[in-house]
Design an enzyme around this catalytic site. Structure first.
Site, PDB file in Angstrom:
ATOM      1  N   ALA A 103      -1.687 -14.202  -0.845  1.00 59.09           N
ATOM      2  CA  ALA A 103      -1.563 -13.145   0.160  1.00 59.09           C
ATOM      3  C   ALA A 103      -2.888 -12.414   0.255  1.00 59.09           C
ATOM      4  O   ALA A 103      -3.627 -12.303  -0.736  1.00 59.09           O
ATOM      5  CB  ALA A 103      -0.443 -12.173  -0.209  1.00 59.09           C
ATOM      6  N   ALA A 104      -3.198 -11.921   1.448  1.00 58.17           N
ATOM      7  CA  ALA A 104      -4.428 -11.141   1.647  1.00 58.17           C
ATOM      8  C   ALA A 104      -4.099  -9.941   2.515  1.00 58.17           C
ATOM      9  O   ALA A 104      -3.432 -10.079   3.541  1.00 58.17           O
ATOM     10  CB  ALA A 104      -5.508 -11.998   2.308  1.00 58.17           C
ATOM     11  N   ALA A 105      -4.541  -8.766   2.077  1.00 58.83           N
ATOM     12  CA  ALA A 105      -4.239  -7.534   2.801  1.00 58.83           C
ATOM     13  C   ALA A 105      -5.527  -6.777   3.084  1.00 58.83           C
ATOM     14  O   ALA A 105      -6.629  -7.319   2.937  1.00 58.83           O
ATOM     15  CB  ALA A 105      -3.252  -6.690   2.012  1.00 58.83           C
ATOM     16  N   GLN A 109      -6.985  -9.216  -2.081  1.00 59.64           N
ATOM     17  CA  GLN A 109      -6.136 -10.398  -1.956  1.00 59.64           C
ATOM     18  C   GLN A 109      -5.544 -10.735  -3.315  1.00 59.64           C
ATOM     19  O   GLN A 109      -6.083 -10.354  -4.360  1.00 59.64           O
ATOM     20  CB  GLN A 109      -6.908 -11.566  -1.375  1.00 59.64           C
ATOM     21  CG  GLN A 109      -8.140 -12.007  -2.139  1.00 59.64           C
ATOM     22  CD  GLN A 109      -9.021 -12.929  -1.294  1.00 59.64           C
ATOM     23  OE1 GLN A 109      -9.172 -12.736  -0.077  1.00 59.64           O
ATOM     24  NE2 GLN A 109      -9.599 -13.954  -1.920  1.00 59.64           N
ATOM     25  N   VAL A 110      -4.413 -11.455  -3.295  1.00 60.42           N
ATOM     26  CA  VAL A 110      -3.602 -11.651  -4.491  1.00 60.42           C
ATOM     27  C   VAL A 110      -3.519 -13.132  -4.840  1.00 60.42           C
ATOM     28  O   VAL A 110      -3.299 -13.984  -3.969  1.00 60.42           O
ATOM     29  CB  VAL A 110      -2.182 -11.071  -4.275  1.00 60.42           C
ATOM     30  CG1 VAL A 110      -1.297 -11.345  -5.492  1.00 60.42           C
ATOM     31  CG2 VAL A 110      -2.256  -9.581  -4.000  1.00 60.42           C
ATOM     32  N   LYS A 125      -4.647  -9.029  -8.337  1.00 59.39           N
ATOM     33  CA  LYS A 125      -5.207  -8.503  -7.086  1.00 59.39           C
ATOM     34  C   LYS A 125      -6.694  -8.221  -7.277  1.00 59.39           C
ATOM     35  O   LYS A 125      -7.084  -7.536  -8.235  1.00 59.39           O
ATOM     36  CB  LYS A 125      -4.473  -7.227  -6.662  1.00 59.39           C
ATOM     37  CG  LYS A 125      -4.985  -6.652  -5.340  1.00 59.39           C
ATOM     38  CD  LYS A 125      -4.013  -5.679  -4.713  1.00 59.39           C
ATOM     39  CE  LYS A 125      -3.851  -4.409  -5.517  1.00 59.39           C
ATOM     40  NZ  LYS A 125      -3.056  -3.392  -4.800  1.00 59.39           N
ATOM     41  N   ASP A 255       2.597   4.664   0.863  1.00 58.37           N
ATOM     42  CA  ASP A 255       2.130   3.507   1.630  1.00 58.37           C
ATOM     43  C   ASP A 255       3.177   2.393   1.698  1.00 58.37           C
ATOM     44  O   ASP A 255       2.870   1.233   1.446  1.00 58.37           O
ATOM     45  CB  ASP A 255       0.838   2.972   0.992  1.00 58.37           C
ATOM     46  CG  ASP A 255       0.151   1.923   1.865  1.00 58.37           C
ATOM     47  OD1 ASP A 255       0.308   2.003   3.102  1.00 58.37           O
ATOM     48  OD2 ASP A 255      -0.529   1.040   1.312  1.00 58.37           O
TER      49      ASP A 255
END
Length: 683
Positions: A103-105, A109-110, A125, A255
């Protein structure tokens, strides 16, 4: 950057271009624009991505890719960052790690990995390179714009953008320090142990640095995308979870978005990512609880003072003239349904009156609270288009008011039961007890039904969107689509998250047992003390009433009565009689007779008496009575020490009352005798 996107949308409107494919294309272009602008704007897009009352399903699907499908950076850079930050090679720390991010935010990214030392599966992360510089530049430019806007008071009277950005920047920079996120995660994990169905991943401080964070890996799916039957229950639990953080601990996950609110494989609510947190003071917590209590009672005359207490309006402002406007605005807001229920054209005049004639502004701390709550409401609206967050918060508020011994919340509890008039109201208390039972069902049993259904909350009909000026019925025609595998489709909005359950009689019986269990449990100590005075009053009044009735029955009413007897057994006042009547309603409720307890007092006396006689015959037939008492015995046995303690206090208070009357009689008699003697001496 987004000029081309705006121009294309304008041309679509001018030329009348419209199709599902074009909508998806434009939403994808907007996502790309937001991504190119960087982390600051990605967070705004994440908040919008879960609002079915603002965006169409197709647009939501595209924008939700901002939550974990932002373009990733090179894994070689990520692994170099891990080694530099932790001082060891990746192979020394992890026996396995995915070669590419899962996953990338916006900020990092993880990777999924396995700790070599323990064999535990973890989420690693890694912060994006240069993110500190990018965020700093965005915040600087936004702040400069805010400083320019201060030269135009009409732009800043209602919201000080600079103060808001300063608050946001402080929290945002904290989010960039993964050491702090680790500490936050450990703290919130400990606090949330009171909610057994909430999962907070464990954190590993020994493998965490400013740019690298290692936490427990949890098998899950996004709550916003899950098609499991228990999503409604997890949404309800989410409301309780966030209210517990905000109003109980004052340490709040600021958040929440679709990328960090999850459903675990075993049906629990998992919350991830505790980098962006906010804290509220005790005064702010109590102020919010008081405001919610007034909103629950639809008592808008008190909201003006609540705004002052919460720093929305300056101290000393007379808010009484805007009560009519507040009434219309809050009726619409509390009806449920989010933005789709609001007819902004009709409501505009009332909103304008509030914002233009009064020095109304949003305090910076509350902006983060609004953002978090709006995201949670958005997730709920996906499953229940008529979701009303204040009414769904009632179960938590009921439990908090009946267990907190702070003076302000005791006063709020008194307001909820006595109202502004100051008279004990059994129906309001029963309403609280029903909400308390709902809290227990959500927390312990995964109850996924909405607390307010078709405008009815508990026993009160509060109305739905469309019933009030400025509101409109929620239009869900755009939800009839296969987009997202049909997850947005809702056939019956009012029952969208309502699950099949027990019969009404079984539910009533359960409510009664939970009420009694709470009353006699250690947790109910504050509530027992609150109720003691009313129960003393009714027991005392009932005994006096019985004694007076006995005198009348034996025809002794005309005999001279000693003064002490009259002093110890005065006639019942109107207030005593009203209290007795209200406590009898409460007793009916606790014996399982909810219909009788909630019978309207406005009936004609004859009809009401016939109704009560019929209910009494049903309630106290041998079979019904024995069954009800048999069901209550386990509860009474379980809490027999508390029952004995309460009985002792009750006897002590009744004795005090009798002694006080006797002393008043003796003092009055002594004064009467001394006055003539004093007069004789003076003459």
């Amino acid at each position: 950057v987004g000029g081309g996107w705006v121009l294309r949308n304008v041309m679509d409107k001018v030329l009348g271009r419209s199709s599902p494919d074009l909508e998806v294309q434009r939403a994808g272009e907007l996502r790309d624009v937001i991504t190119s602008l960087g982390p600051f704007y990605i967070k705004i897009g994440q908040a919008l991505s879960i609002r079915p009352d603002v965006l169409s399903p197709r647009s939501m699907v595209e924008l939700q890719k901002l939550c974990d499908k932002v373009p990733s950076f090179d894994s070689k850079i990520a692994f170099e960052t891990i080694e530099r930050e932790l001082g060891k090679s990746v192979d020394e720390i992890f026996s396995e790690i995915t070669p590419e991010p899962v996953a990338a935010a916006s900020l990092g990214q993880v990777y999924k990995a396995t700790l070599r030392e323990t064999g535990e599966t973890v989420a690693v992360k890694v912060q994006r390179p240069g993110v500190l510089e990018t965020v700093s530049l965005d915040l600087y430019l936004a702040r400069e714009a805010g400083l320019i806007a201060r030269n135009f008071p009409f732009l800043t009277d209602r919201l000080d953008a600079v103060a808001l950005l300063d608050e946001f920047a402080y929290r945002f920079y904290q989010e960039l320090d993964y050491n702090l996120e680790c500490e936050n995660g450990l703290k919130i994990r400990e606090q949330m142990k009171i909610l057994p169905s909430v999962v907070i991943p464990d954190n590993y401080p020994q493998y965490t640095s400013r740019r690298v964070h290692v936490a427990e890996w949890i098998e899950r799916e996004k709550l916003s995308q899950s098609k499991a039957d228990d999503v409604g229950a997890l949404v309800n639990l989410g409301v309780i979870t966030y209210l517990t953080q905000l109003l109980e601990y004052g340490f709040f996950h600021a958040d929440p978005h679709p990328g960090n609110m999850m459903r675990t494989n075993d049906g629990k609510l998992a919350i991830l990512d505790f980098g962006l947190m906010t804290e509220v003071t005790d005064n702010q917590k109590y102020g919010m609880i008081e405001a919610i209590a007034h909103l629950l009672n639809r008592d808008y005359s008190e909201i003006g003072q609540d705004f002052i207490n919460l720093d929305f309006i300056p101290e000393g402002t007379d808010t009484e003239p805007i009560v009519p406007a507040l009434t219309k605005v809050f009726d619409v807001a509390l009806a449920g349904g989010g933005a789709k229920s609001i007819n902004f054209q009709e409501l505009a005049a009332d909103l304008a009156e509030i914002t233009s004639e009064y020095p109304f502004s949003i305090p910076p701390y509350f902006a983060l609270v609004i953002r978090a709550i709006s995201v949670l409401e958005g997730i709920a609206l996906v499953g229940n288009p008529e979701f009303a967050i204040i009414d769904e918060a009632y179960p938590y508020i009921a439990r908090r008011l009946m267990t907190d011994d702070s003076p302000r919340l005791k006063a709020a509890l008194r307001y909820m039961v006595y109202g502004r008039e100051g008279s004990f109201d059994a129906e309001k208390l029963i309403d609280l007890l029903q909400a308390l039972e709902k809290f227990t069902a959500v927390r312990d049993e995964g109850d996924g039904s909405a607390f307010k259904v078709d405008g009815v909350r508990g026993s009160k009909n509060l109305g739905v969107a469309g019933d009030f000026v400025g509101s409109q019925k929620v239009d869900i025609s755009d939800r009839d689509t296969d987009v997202g595998d049909g997850k947005f489709r809702v056939s019956e909005p009012s029952s969208a998250i309502t699950q099949a359950g027990p019969s009404q009689s079984e539910q009533d019986e359960k409510t009664v047992r939970e009420a009694l269990r709470f009353f006699f449990s250690p947790e109910g100590q504050v509530f027992r003390e609150f109720m003691l005075e009313e129960i003393v009053t009714v027991v005392d009044a009932s005994s006096r009433e019985a004694l007076q009735e006995l005198v009348r029955t034996f025809g002794l009413g005309n005999l001279p009565v000693p003064g002490l007897f009259r002093a110890l057994n005065p006639r019942l006042s109107d207030q005593d009689k009203k209290t007795v009547q209200q406590i009898r309603k409460l007793v009916q409720f606790l014996l399982g007779d909810l219909e009788g307890a909630m019978a309207p007092d406005g009936l004609e006396n004859t009809n009401r008496n016939v109704f009560r006689l019929q209910r009494a015959q049903q309630l106290f037939t041998t079979t019904a009575r024995d069954d009800r008492l048999r069901n209550l015995l386990p509860v009474l046995r379980e809490y027999s020490p508390q029952l004995r303690e309460f009985g002792t206090l009750l006897v002590a208070r009744l004795t005090e009352k009798a002694i006080s009357r006797g002393l008043d009689f003796a003092t009055g008699g002594a004064m009467a005798r001394t006055q003539p003697a004093a007069a004789a001496l003076s003459s």
